[in-house]
Design a protein around this motif. Structure first.
Motif, PDB file in Angstrom:
ATOM      1  N   ASN A   1       0.883  -1.235  -0.104  1.00  0.00           N
ATOM      2  CA  ASN A   1       0.115   0.088  -0.058  1.00  0.00           C
ATOM      3  C   ASN A   1       1.030   1.294  -0.098  1.00  0.00           C
ATOM      4  O   ASN A   1       1.914   1.308   0.203  1.00  0.00           O
ATOM      5  CB  ASN A   1      -0.862  -0.115   1.441  1.00  0.00           C
TER       6      ASN A   1
ATOM      7  N   THR B   1      -2.477   5.813   1.932  1.00  0.00           N
ATOM      8  CA  THR B   1      -3.463   5.056   2.089  1.00  0.00           C
ATOM      9  C   THR B   1      -3.417   4.512   3.536  1.00  0.00           C
ATOM     10  O   THR B   1      -4.397   4.423   4.443  1.00  0.00           O
ATOM     11  CB  THR B   1      -3.557   3.691   1.375  1.00  0.00           C
TER      12      THR B   1
ATOM     13  N   ASP C   1       0.691  -6.102   2.965  1.00  0.00           N
ATOM     14  CA  ASP C   1      -0.678  -6.281   3.165  1.00  0.00           C
ATOM     15  C   ASP C   1      -1.243  -7.620   2.893  1.00  0.00           C
ATOM     16  O   ASP C   1      -1.264  -8.022   1.724  1.00  0.00           O
ATOM     17  CB  ASP C   1      -1.228  -5.108   2.151  1.00  0.00           C
TER      18      ASP C   1
ATOM     19  N   SER D   1      -7.759  -2.841   2.958  1.00  0.00           N
ATOM     20  CA  SER D   1      -8.871  -2.420   2.377  1.00  0.00           C
ATOM     21  C   SER D   1     -10.096  -2.823   2.978  1.00  0.00           C
ATOM     22  O   SER D   1     -11.274  -2.108   2.761  1.00  0.00           O
ATOM     23  CB  SER D   1      -9.112  -3.059   0.836  1.00  0.00           C
ATOM     24  N   ASP D   2     -10.106  -3.844   3.820  1.00  0.00           N
ATOM     25  CA  ASP D   2     -11.398  -4.167   4.634  1.00  0.00           C
ATOM     26  C   ASP D   2     -11.302  -3.475   6.105  1.00  0.00           C
ATOM     27  O   ASP D   2     -12.173  -3.985   6.919  1.00  0.00           O
ATOM     28  CB  ASP D   2     -11.513  -5.679   4.519  1.00  0.00           C
TER      29      ASP D   2
END
Length: 199
Positions: free
Chosen positions: A28, A32, A54, A73-74
């Motif tokens: 990432n 972010t 990640d 992302s989650d």
């Protein structure tokens, strides 16, 4: 990532490859991860993990537990149902401010979470777990730090090489736990005393 975390991640990736179990790690950008750090109060060491390794699709496999790590992302959406419900109450009784969910048990669904209230000098913190489906969460430490947690996952996967992955009888599960205990004691004796991995 610092050298301790680099070594732990390298060992985890290596054992996935050795056991021919698919695992997908990504990267990432700093922007972010910095946004997640701000929103969730992530410790520096875990944030560096999200930047460099990640866990896009990562689930460890041992006879007694499967740990599925949450990808960056989650991460925000995964906090739903655990933290504040919006009316000042915790959505899950016993859940505390400063706990950040980073994984789930693939067998029982129990959460694995950082306790950012206990940051250390290296920008790391303990990893806890707790049984769900009870009136109140009773946290148990499963690693003294996130770096050690990754190391423990790798060690458990290594020990599990000599055992079948599918359901085992209680005697075989106990043999696995007994084989695991001395390996874990050398890296995190406090976690062994808590008993999550070995009892």
């Amino acid at each position: 990532m610092d050298s301790d975390l680099v070594d732990a991640v390298k060992a985890l990736k290596a054992i996935f490859e050795k056991r021919f179990i698919p695992a997908n790690f990504g990267k990432n950008d700093a922007e972010t991860v910095d946004a997640l750090k701000t929103k969730l109060g992530l410790p520096e060491r875990y944030a560096s993990f999200l930047k460099e390794a990640d866990p896009l699709d990562v689930e460890t496999v041992t006879p007694t537990e499967r740990v599925r790590l949450v990808p960056a992302s989650d991460l925000l959406s995964e906090q739903n149902g655990y933290g504040s419900s919006g009316n000042g109450e915790s959505a899950m009784p016993g859940w505390r401010d400063g706990w950040v969910l980073i994984g789930h048990s693939g067998m029982l669904g129990d959460p694995y979470f950082l306790d950012t209230n206990a940051l250390d000098a290296e920008g790391d913190c303990p990893v806890l777990t707790a049984m769900t489906g009870t009136d109140r969460l009773e946290p148990v430490m499963c690693a003294s730090s996130f770096a050690t947690f990754v190391q423990i996952l790798a060690i458990a996967m290594e020990v599990a090489e000599d055992f079948p992955d599918d359901a085992m009888d209680p005697d075989e599960e106990q043999i696995f736990r007994e084989a695991l205990a001395p390996r874990l004691r050398s890296v995190d004796p406090a976690a062994v005393r808590e008993g999550h991995w070995t009892s």
